[in-house]
Motif scaffolding. Sequence first.
Motif, short mmCIF file in Angstrom:
data_model
loop_
_atom_site.label_atom_id
_atom_site.label_comp_id
_atom_site.label_asym_id
_atom_site.label_seq_id
_atom_site.Cartn_x
_atom_site.Cartn_y
_atom_site.Cartn_z
N HIS A 1 -5.86 -17.02 122.58
CA HIS A 1 -6.18 -16.54 121.40
C HIS A 1 -6.44 -17.61 120.20
CE1 HIS A 1 -4.30 -12.52 122.16
NE2 HIS A 1 -3.33 -13.30 122.65
N LEU A 2 -5.79 -18.96 120.37
CA LEU A 2 -5.92 -19.95 119.50
C LEU A 2 -7.47 -20.48 119.62
CD1 LEU A 2 -2.76 -21.97 120.01
CD2 LEU A 2 -3.19 -20.45 118.19
N PRO B 1 -6.32 -26.07 118.22
CA PRO B 1 -6.18 -26.76 119.49
C PRO B 1 -4.95 -26.13 120.21
CG PRO B 1 -5.01 -28.01 117.76
CD PRO B 1 -5.96 -26.89 117.20
N VAL B 2 -4.81 -26.26 121.41
CA VAL B 2 -3.87 -25.80 122.42
C VAL B 2 -2.80 -26.70 123.09
CG1 VAL B 2 -5.18 -23.75 122.94
CG2 VAL B 2 -5.21 -25.57 124.41
N ALA B 3 -1.95 -26.21 123.41
CA ALA B 3 -0.95 -27.09 124.17
C ALA B 3 -0.85 -26.58 125.85
CB ALA B 3 0.39 -27.08 123.63
N PHE B 4 -0.92 -27.34 126.70
CA PHE B 4 -1.23 -27.13 128.18
C PHE B 4 0.35 -26.56 128.39
CE2 PHE B 4 -4.41 -30.54 128.97
CZ PHE B 4 -5.30 -29.64 128.68
N ASP B 5 1.54 -26.51 127.75
CA ASP B 5 2.57 -25.68 127.94
C ASP B 5 3.03 -24.58 126.94
OD1 ASP B 5 3.48 -27.17 125.67
OD2 ASP B 5 4.87 -28.55 126.99
N ASP B 6 1.97 -24.64 126.02
CA ASP B 6 2.04 -23.51 124.75
C ASP B 6 3.19 -23.88 124.12
OD1 ASP B 6 0.32 -21.34 123.41
OD2 ASP B 6 2.02 -19.92 124.08
#
Length: 312
Positions: A51-52, A58-63
Amino acid sequence: MSDSLPLAEVAGRDETASWYEATARERIAGLLDAASFVEFVPPTARETSPHLHLFDLPVAFDDGMIVGAGRLQGGCVLVAAQEGRFMGGTFGEIAGAKLVGLLRAARETGGGCAVLLLLDSGGVRLQEANAGEIAVSEIIGAILDARAAGVAVVALIGGRAGTFGGAGLISACCSHVVVSEQARISVTGPEVIETNKGVEEFDSRDRALVWRITGGRTRVLLGIADRIVSDRIECFREAALQGVRQAPAFGLATLVAEQRRLEQRLRTLGECRDTPEIWRAMGIDEPGDVADLGDEAFAAVVAGQGTRHDAR
């Protein structure tokens, strides 16, 4: 993208470090037995929020949610740690699904593995609010199912983001809650109260007010948390071990006793508007000095009030 370090790079970090200042991965590394943690759905899996990107964020690979299994003084534990530095540790679809999956796996152990929840969250992620709200409800159900199966679920709270919104509700469902003085727990955060009710109702910039209402000491005295520890990872480790070993049984009798305790608290304290009034109603001498007491003196006050675990 999240800048948190892989666990392997922080495994040798001093466990006497500050819990408040540490990242989620540093907390795990200091909390568990050395080199015992195995991460599920690690950053290399690239399970990011769907969704982000719609909001150009930005996203994080571990959310922002790290889940896995490890050892705590030799005992099996499943661990979930929120990274409060990524979007305030908020719950979204992926982070929520990872935690639900961990709790369901814990239930299947029938008490063979305890669960440690390292909560550090502002609540539900507004950019994926519906998914986040659903995730919180599923997490609550999964915690209760795990506890009913004999699993100890211990919340550890003392991070920068606090434990607000859905995270506050989640903490209330745990077997045992450990906080530091830096911790904050509430369903509604100070900024939300101020936005909706005005600064006259709650000034979110008044740090003394925020900690007086939502802080660790207040939450222990009210029975919302069970134990307060110093802001060191080693202190959280010791308290987590004790919480796992002393987790109360979970069933109808526990729920009935807790309901009675809350009803009595409402009758006694329901008209109070600030914590000094609450402490006075609870029979605490010098209620205005609670925030200034040393650790030992505060521990004596807590001991004089008893604990909520007669109910939980």
